[in-house]
Motif scaffolding. Sequence first.
Motif, PDB file in Angstrom:
ATOM      1  N   SER A 204      15.648  25.846 -17.935  1.00  0.00           N
ATOM      2  CA  SER A 204      16.544  24.911 -17.261  1.00  0.00           C
ATOM      3  C   SER A 204      15.770  23.644 -16.888  1.00  0.00           C
TER       4      SER A 204
ATOM      5  N   ARG B 229      20.527  32.273 -15.220  1.00  0.00           N
ATOM      6  CA  ARG B 229      21.742  32.892 -14.684  1.00  0.00           C
ATOM      7  C   ARG B 229      22.286  32.151 -13.468  1.00  0.00           C
TER       8      ARG B 229
ATOM      9  N   ASP C 134      24.904  29.693 -14.955  1.00  0.00           N
ATOM     10  CA  ASP C 134      25.801  30.133 -16.028  1.00  0.00           C
ATOM     11  C   ASP C 134      27.251  30.037 -15.548  1.00  0.00           C
TER      12      ASP C 134
ATOM     13  N   LYS D 169      30.009  30.938 -16.984  1.00  0.00           N
ATOM     14  CA  LYS D 169      30.919  31.975 -17.465  1.00  0.00           C
ATOM     15  C   LYS D 169      30.697  33.325 -16.799  1.00  0.00           C
TER      16      LYS D 169
ATOM     17  N   LEU E   6      21.035  33.848 -24.376  1.00  0.00           N
ATOM     18  CA  LEU E   6      20.630  32.556 -23.822  1.00  0.00           C
ATOM     19  C   LEU E   6      20.512  31.509 -24.923  1.00  0.00           C
TER      20      LEU E   6
ATOM     21  N   ARG F 258      23.969  30.408 -25.663  1.00  0.00           N
ATOM     22  CA  ARG F 258      24.487  29.565 -24.579  1.00  0.00           C
ATOM     23  C   ARG F 258      23.938  28.151 -24.676  1.00  0.00           C
TER      24      ARG F 258
ATOM     25  N   GLU G 117      26.073  24.711 -25.168  1.00  0.00           N
ATOM     26  CA  GLU G 117      25.938  23.579 -24.253  1.00  0.00           C
ATOM     27  C   GLU G 117      25.618  22.297 -25.012  1.00  0.00           C
TER      28      GLU G 117
END
Length: 429
Positions: A308, A372, A375, A377, A409, A412, A416
Amino acid sequence: MSFRQISSARNHQKMRFHDGLPEGWNRDRFRQLCVSYAQIRGVSAQCIRTFEIIIDMISPSAFRDPSQEPFCYARQETLIAGRGVTDRTIHNHERELEAIGLIERRLGANGSRCKRKGLGLFLTPALNLISEMLDAEVQSKAEKKEHDELRGDRSRLYQYVKHSLAVLASLPCPPDGASDMMDEFGSWPRADKLKYLSLDELRAHVQAAHDLWKRIEGHVAKRGEISGEPEASFGCHIQDQIEEKILSCNAGGEVTMPSANASDPDCSGSGPNGPAHCLESNHPTETEPHKAKKLPRVNNRILYELASPDLRMHIDSAGDGEQNPNPTLYAIETGVCSRLSEIGTNISGWHAAIDRLTIMGAILAGVITDARLSDPKLPPVVNPGGYLRGMVKADERGELNLISSFMGLLARRAREEEDGLPQDHKNRI
């Protein structure tokens, strides 16, 4: 009486008043604060015990009523009370407590105390010192936390430097300065001595250790200089040898760690002989097979891309302080540990992950835990430390699948990127 004497008397009289304890406080809470402050000021344990006896002899109501001053009029013989100390020792304790501002001695001739005459040991100065004591307590906790973090950083650096020097020393033609770097490494203080260093001394030592690691890394990063030019699709095999052996430390400098002998060309065999829980101990000779099977094959660049924005800031800070899409394993490990601490994960949880999942598994678990938090969702993670410990316990039950979490991940991050991210996040990627 002169004007100066009158002013001095008025100021002295003013200090004999207090506002009582803060709302919700009682005598025991006040005593804990005073004891903590005395420890910060370096007061001995016997002197602190004397203070506890003094405060316990005062009525709790005296601390809440600003119209009266809390004071102890007990004789020195009462304060001794079979403790095996002399009158002179108690006298020195009282002077020491007065010197740090916890009591004021208002005694009669020959040190006499009397309730009727208002002679004894007054705690009014301590009541007027509450705000300063609270500030000192906060600062002390912050310094202790920084001290612990610096010792953990030194422990990680120890492993990286030790194994890096071992790889360099095993080369047919070691680089210039390798012997000097080994000598510097051999002069490092042992892990069990780090806790006795002051914060400034520890900061300087960790900075010097980091500088040594960067010098070694500079030799490793010079492709072709000492290992031959690698193929275009492969990294430097020296760096691979170093990072495959890396461990971290969870002992916090509390175990004995013999430093490497500078005269030995191979430092890898001179690790500490501390207990098994110390990650600054020698690398275990065998690795449990199930650990290696459950870890995806990733490199430093992929880990950085999955991190991140907040985690990348910690990784960059642990490196050169600048954005680096391919950071060192040391920077990644230090950055993940720092980020987990920032989001509320206890250091013991990080150490438990290292013990169970190995360094790479703990890093992956840390990256996943941090991801997490944002996240959209999934339900938000209220307790990141509990989430990380849950992954460790799942592995103990044989239910953890880091490969599946890693692939999730990856997917994801791909979504993004397709959906479009805020500009600051794009710049980081």
